[in-house]
Scaffold this motif. Structure first.
Motif, PDB file in Angstrom:
ATOM      1  N   CYS A  58       0.838  -1.208   0.000  1.00  0.00           N
ATOM      2  CA  CYS A  58       0.000   0.000   0.000  1.00  0.00           C
ATOM      3  C   CYS A  58       0.868   1.251   0.000  1.00  0.00           C
ATOM      4  O   CYS A  58       1.717   1.429   0.886  1.00  0.00           O
ATOM      5  CB  CYS A  58      -0.912   0.012   1.228  1.00  0.00           C
ATOM      6  SG  CYS A  58      -2.045  -1.389   1.274  1.00  0.00           S
ATOM      7  N   GLY A  64      -2.761   3.448  -2.967  1.00  0.00           N
ATOM      8  CA  GLY A  64      -2.724   2.701  -1.706  1.00  0.00           C
ATOM      9  C   GLY A  64      -4.117   2.489  -1.140  1.00  0.00           C
ATOM     10  O   GLY A  64      -4.418   1.432  -0.571  1.00  0.00           O
ATOM     11  N   TYR A  68      -5.821  -0.997   0.032  1.00  0.00           N
ATOM     12  CA  TYR A  68      -6.429  -1.294   1.346  1.00  0.00           C
ATOM     13  C   TYR A  68      -7.815  -1.912   1.174  1.00  0.00           C
ATOM     14  O   TYR A  68      -8.185  -2.854   1.883  1.00  0.00           O
ATOM     15  CB  TYR A  68      -6.521  -0.032   2.204  1.00  0.00           C
ATOM     16  CG  TYR A  68      -5.232   0.329   2.912  1.00  0.00           C
ATOM     17  CD1 TYR A  68      -4.729  -0.466   3.944  1.00  0.00           C
ATOM     18  CD2 TYR A  68      -4.514   1.473   2.557  1.00  0.00           C
ATOM     19  CE1 TYR A  68      -3.540  -0.135   4.596  1.00  0.00           C
ATOM     20  CE2 TYR A  68      -3.324   1.809   3.200  1.00  0.00           C
ATOM     21  CZ  TYR A  68      -2.833   0.997   4.215  1.00  0.00           C
ATOM     22  OH  TYR A  68      -1.657   1.315   4.861  1.00  0.00           O
TER      23      TYR A  68
END
Length: 490
Positions: A58, A64, A68
């Motif tokens: 991430c 990122g 997630y």
């Protein structure tokens, strides 16, 4: 251009503008991130059912955030997981912070990742927006994963690639698969980006097409028939050979006639009504022994050419293949300054000491096509070719503006550029097209299309596409003769 979103290429800057416009129109931006991350998780499970562990990397931005979300979906699905982050996750903002908060997995700093056999890496470090060298932590991990030979699924674009130029910024992942959203970026098609993406999928996360089209400049696109078929001449039952155009290809000396013949035959196959090879008297016999449908005309010097050009039906020419480099080539090009010309190979190299002399001959309505490979490009445009800050599309566009010509910047990712700022990236050429003489065939195809009345940019783009299609038909192990034999008209 076609109205299919799949045909559009958006630069990273244009894609960022799309995201902003989507949010401004009331679309829930976190909902878009949720769909993107869910699509990545689904792709990971589909592509790697035997993975012993999914390792999600991430990054510090929205790429990122997508990662997630993907990690959360994989964890909820019971997949074995590990998560590593670049930078301090507590400093994430907006949707990315929300995505991190929703993911129960406890991550570790990126540098602690140690590859294990059976790992599948999900790359959510940077995506397409990266424009500077990757940081040292990321570079080390990219190299570690490459050494371990682990499969990588990249989110948006393999981290380390520039989404506008397809260039590597210090180091980049070699992905087995890449999943991007809504449209492709130039970096997915330009080398080495095209190879580093592996198999590319475009996933629709629900941004309305009207928003994407409003932000897409359409300046850079893939070279597909939609880009040029609108200017093709309509077939007429009562057509006349002169209406289909007369193409002239200049031959080299008696021991260098093969290249011109390949160009001439390719121009004929591409649909020119008549094709003539203009050869020195000493090369007439060598050419005549190999020609049937192509005519011959003796031309020894610029004075002969000037006399012949009083025939105004002669409007389209190819000069360069096997012609020889030097003053004779420059004199011939000067005589052709008011006509349509494809300048290739030796023709290009003849102007390496004074490119401006060439450019000044072809002012006004564009009527020149230049077909340089990397070395020839740098000889004609040394400052542009040597500017490492520019990607291939931007180099081709700068060259097209300077030369007032359509530029065919050849390579595995041939770029066709127009003086008015349009550019197309070609993708249909197979690897086996890189064979001696294939450039002679390309010059002839473009000449054949110019002779039929296509504007220079469209003739160049359609010619490059036809060249790739002929290579597919000819198959692996082709020679230039095979390639010419497989050219079909549009």
């Amino acid at each position: 251009m076609s109205h299919q979103l799949s045909d559009l290429l958006l630069t990273p800057a244009e894609m960022a503008a799309v995201d902003t416009a989507a949010a401004a129109s009331g679309i829930d931006s976190f909902g878009l991130m949720e769909r993107a991350g869910a699509a990545v998780a689904a792709a990971a499970l589909r592509l790697h059912p035997g993975a012993l562990r999914f390792v999600v990397l991430c990054g510090p931005g929205n790429n990122g955030g997508d990662a997630y979300v993907a990690a959360r979906h994989l964890q909820e699905g019971g997949a074995p997981m590990a998560l590593f982050h670049l930078g301090d996750p507590s400093r994430l903002k907006g949707d990315a912070a929300r995505a991190k908060a929703g993911c129960a997995l406890r991550g570790e700093p990126l540098h602690l990742y140690s590859p294990k056999s059976g790992d599948v890496v999900i790359d959510g470090l940077f995506g397409a927006g990266l424009s500077r060298e990757v940081p040292a932590d990321a570079r080390t991990v990219i190299e570690r994963i490459a050494e371990a030979g682990l499969p990588v699924l990249a989110i948006d674009l393999p981290s380390g690639l520039d989404g506008r130029t397809g260039r590597v910024l210090g180091a980049a992942f070699r992905a087995s698969n890449t999943i991007t959203f809504m449209t492709r970026k130039p970096g997915h098609l330009l080398m080495p980006g095209r190879e580093l993406c592996g198999e590319l999928e475009v996933f629709d996360i629900g941004i309305p097409a009207r928003i994407i089209r409003a932000e897409a400049s359409g300046v850079i696109a893939e070279n597909r028939p939609d880009a040029w078929k609108g200017v093709l001449p309509t077939e007429q039952l009562e057509t006349h050979k002169y209406k289909r155009g007369h193409l002239v290809v200049f031959s080299g000396e008696a021991d260098k006639t093969g290249a011109a013949r390949m160009s001439a035959i390719s121009g004929l196959k591409a649909g020119a009504g008549l094709v003539t090879i203009a050869a020195p008297h000493a090369a007439i016999a060598a050419n005549a022994a190999h020609l049937t449908a192509v005519m011959l005309h003796a031309i020894d010097d610029a004075a002969d050419l000037e006399d012949w050009l009083t025939d105004k039906r002669l409007q389209t020419f190819v000069l360069g293949p096997g012609f020889g480099i030097g003053a004779r080539a420059r004199a011939f090009v000067s005589a052709l300054a008011e006509r349509r010309l494809v300048l290739d190979a030796d023709g290009i190299s003849s102007f390496k000491d004074d490119p401006q002399q060439l450019f000044e001959l072809f002012g006004g309505e564009p009527r020149l096509v230049l077909t340089p490979h990397e070395g020839e490009f740098s000889r004609l445009f040394p400052d542009i070719g040597g500017d490492d800050a520019l990607g291939k599309v931007d180099k081709a566009l700068a060259a097209a503006r300077r030369a007032n010509a359509a530029i065919v910047y050849k390579g595995a990712d041939t770029v066709i550029a127009a003086p008015d700022g349009r550019a197309l990236i070609n993708t249909n050429a197979p690897a086996w097209l890189a064979t001696a003489g294939s450039g002679d065939v390309l010059a002839g195809i473009i000449g054949g299309l110019l002779a039929q009345g296509l504007p220079v940019f469209e003739a160049a783009a359609a010619g490059v596409w036809l060249h790739g299609e002929a290579a597919h038909r000819a198959g692996k192990g082709l020679t230039a003769e095979d390639l010419a034999a497989h050219v079909l008209p549009l």
